[in-house]
Design a protein around this motif. Structure first.
Motif, mmCIF file in Angstrom:
data_model
loop_
_atom_site.group_PDB
_atom_site.id
_atom_site.type_symbol
_atom_site.label_atom_id
_atom_site.label_comp_id
_atom_site.label_asym_id
_atom_site.label_seq_id
_atom_site.Cartn_x
_atom_site.Cartn_y
_atom_site.Cartn_z
ATOM 1 N N MET A 1 0.846 -1.171 0.000
ATOM 2 C CA MET A 1 0.000 0.000 0.000
ATOM 3 C C MET A 1 0.893 1.235 0.000
ATOM 4 N N SER A 2 0.622 2.154 -0.885
ATOM 5 C CA SER A 2 1.443 3.359 -0.979
ATOM 6 C C SER A 2 1.181 4.278 0.208
ATOM 7 N N LYS A 3 2.120 5.183 0.434
ATOM 8 C CA LYS A 3 2.006 6.102 1.565
ATOM 9 C C LYS A 3 0.791 7.015 1.412
ATOM 10 N N THR A 4 0.507 7.462 0.192
ATOM 11 C CA THR A 4 -0.665 8.305 -0.053
ATOM 12 C C THR A 4 -1.945 7.543 0.248
ATOM 13 N N ASN A 5 -2.005 6.293 -0.176
ATOM 14 C CA ASN A 5 -3.183 5.475 0.067
ATOM 15 C C ASN A 5 -3.375 5.224 1.567
ATOM 16 N N GLN A 6 -2.273 5.018 2.307
ATOM 17 C CA GLN A 6 -2.360 4.839 3.752
ATOM 18 C C GLN A 6 -2.955 6.078 4.412
ATOM 19 N N HIS A 7 -2.515 7.245 3.968
ATOM 20 C CA HIS A 7 -3.050 8.489 4.530
ATOM 21 C C HIS A 7 -4.538 8.637 4.216
ATOM 22 N N GLU A 8 -4.946 8.279 3.022
ATOM 23 C CA GLU A 8 -6.366 8.369 2.662
ATOM 24 C C GLU A 8 -7.215 7.442 3.522
ATOM 25 N N VAL A 9 -6.745 6.229 3.730
ATOM 26 C CA VAL A 9 -7.477 5.271 4.566
ATOM 27 C C VAL A 9 -7.541 5.776 6.000
ATOM 28 N N TRP A 10 -6.439 6.324 6.485
ATOM 29 C CA TRP A 10 -6.404 6.840 7.852
ATOM 30 C C TRP A 10 -7.361 8.018 8.024
ATOM 31 N N PHE A 11 -7.341 8.957 7.063
ATOM 32 C CA PHE A 11 -8.256 10.095 7.140
ATOM 33 C C PHE A 11 -9.708 9.642 7.049
ATOM 34 N N LYS A 12 -9.980 8.646 6.218
ATOM 35 C CA LYS A 12 -11.341 8.132 6.098
ATOM 36 C C LYS A 12 -11.792 7.480 7.413
ATOM 37 N N ALA A 13 -10.884 6.756 8.073
ATOM 38 C CA ALA A 13 -11.215 6.148 9.362
ATOM 39 C C ALA A 13 -11.496 7.216 10.408
ATOM 40 N N LEU A 14 -10.684 8.269 10.435
ATOM 41 C CA LEU A 14 -10.924 9.373 11.374
ATOM 42 C C LEU A 14 -12.256 10.058 11.086
ATOM 43 N N ASP A 15 -12.551 10.274 9.811
ATOM 44 C CA ASP A 15 -13.802 10.910 9.421
ATOM 45 C C ASP A 15 -14.998 10.049 9.822
ATOM 46 N N SER A 16 -14.896 8.754 9.614
ATOM 47 C CA SER A 16 -15.988 7.849 9.995
ATOM 48 C C SER A 16 -16.211 7.870 11.498
ATOM 49 N N CYS A 17 -15.138 7.861 12.245
ATOM 50 C CA CYS A 17 -15.254 7.889 13.708
ATOM 51 C C CYS A 17 -15.870 9.204 14.174
ATOM 52 N N GLN A 18 -15.469 10.314 13.577
ATOM 53 C CA GLN A 18 -16.051 11.610 13.939
ATOM 54 C C GLN A 18 -17.535 11.660 13.590
ATOM 55 N N THR A 19 -17.925 11.050 12.492
ATOM 56 C CA THR A 19 -19.332 11.002 12.104
ATOM 57 C C THR A 19 -20.151 10.213 13.119
ATOM 58 N N ILE A 20 -19.616 9.101 13.561
ATOM 59 C CA ILE A 20 -20.316 8.290 14.569
ATOM 60 C C ILE A 20 -20.456 9.072 15.865
ATOM 61 N N ILE A 21 -19.400 9.745 16.291
ATOM 62 C CA ILE A 21 -19.454 10.541 17.522
ATOM 63 C C ILE A 21 -20.496 11.645 17.393
ATOM 64 N N ALA A 22 -20.544 12.301 16.246
ATOM 65 C CA ALA A 22 -21.528 13.377 16.035
ATOM 66 C C ALA A 22 -22.953 12.828 16.071
ATOM 67 N N ARG A 23 -23.180 11.667 15.471
ATOM 68 C CA ARG A 23 -24.526 11.077 15.497
ATOM 69 C C ARG A 23 -24.940 10.707 16.914
ATOM 70 N N LEU A 24 -24.033 10.087 17.663
ATOM 71 C CA LEU A 24 -24.358 9.721 19.045
ATOM 72 C C LEU A 24 -24.651 10.962 19.881
ATOM 73 N N SER A 25 -23.887 12.004 19.664
ATOM 74 C CA SER A 25 -24.107 13.250 20.396
ATOM 75 C C SER A 25 -25.457 13.871 20.034
ATOM 76 N N THR A 26 -25.817 13.843 18.759
ATOM 77 C CA THR A 26 -27.105 14.385 18.313
ATOM 78 C C THR A 26 -28.264 13.601 18.913
ATOM 79 N N ILE A 27 -28.137 12.296 18.952
ATOM 80 C CA ILE A 27 -29.194 11.468 19.545
ATOM 81 C C ILE A 27 -29.336 11.777 21.028
ATOM 82 N N ALA A 28 -28.217 11.901 21.731
ATOM 83 C CA ALA A 28 -28.265 12.199 23.164
ATOM 84 C C ALA A 28 -28.915 13.555 23.423
#
Length: 140
Positions: A1-28
């Motif tokens: 896996m190239s370094k650029t691709n690793q960064h994209e996957v990492w940013f996507k994982a962070l974005d997904s986690c932030q989305t989940i946190i925002a949804r849980l916060s909105t529900i609460a």
């Protein structure tokens, strides 16, 4: 896996986690809007059945609020772990699993969340307010 691709996957994982946190916060936050509704029912009609209904509703809101707050904290811990796994100068990809169950602190964590400073400061006070009004009407 190239370094650029690793960064994209990492940013996507962070974005997904932030989305989940925002949804849980909105529900609460949406659930917390139900607490004044329970208080209103208890105050508008302070007879015994209305007070029981308001109490059951308020306890359900309290339980659900604690559950979503507990899950949100687990995903915040997961986010902190993901931030620490930023791709570096290595060739192997980081483990970016989005499983927050590792960060659940056991079944006792739910009860610690339920009896934390925020929930324990709000919900018992609302219950006492509902029942003080209902008991004053019942004694008359």
């Amino acid at each position: 896996m190239s370094k650029t691709n690793q960064h994209e996957v990492w940013f996507k994982a962070l974005d997904s986690c932030q989305t989940i946190i925002a949804r849980l916060s909105t529900i609460a936050i949406s659930l917390r809007a139900g607490a004044p509704a329970a208080l209103g029912v208890g105050l508008i009609s302070p007879d015994l059945p209305s007070s029981i209904h308001a109490t059951v509703f308020l306890i359900l809101v309290w339980l659900l609020d604690s559950y979503y707050l507990n899950r949100e904290r687990a995903y915040r811990d997961l986010f902190e772990k993901l931030v620490g796994l930023a791709p570096r100068k290595r060739n192997r990809p980081a483990n970016l699993r989005m499983d927050a169950s590792r960060y659940q602190r056991g079944s006792i964590a739910f009860f610690k969340t339920m009896c934390g400073s925020y929930p324990l400061g709000i919900y018992p006070a609302l219950l006492a307010f509902i029942w003080s009004d209902a008991l004053s009407v019942i004694q008359l």
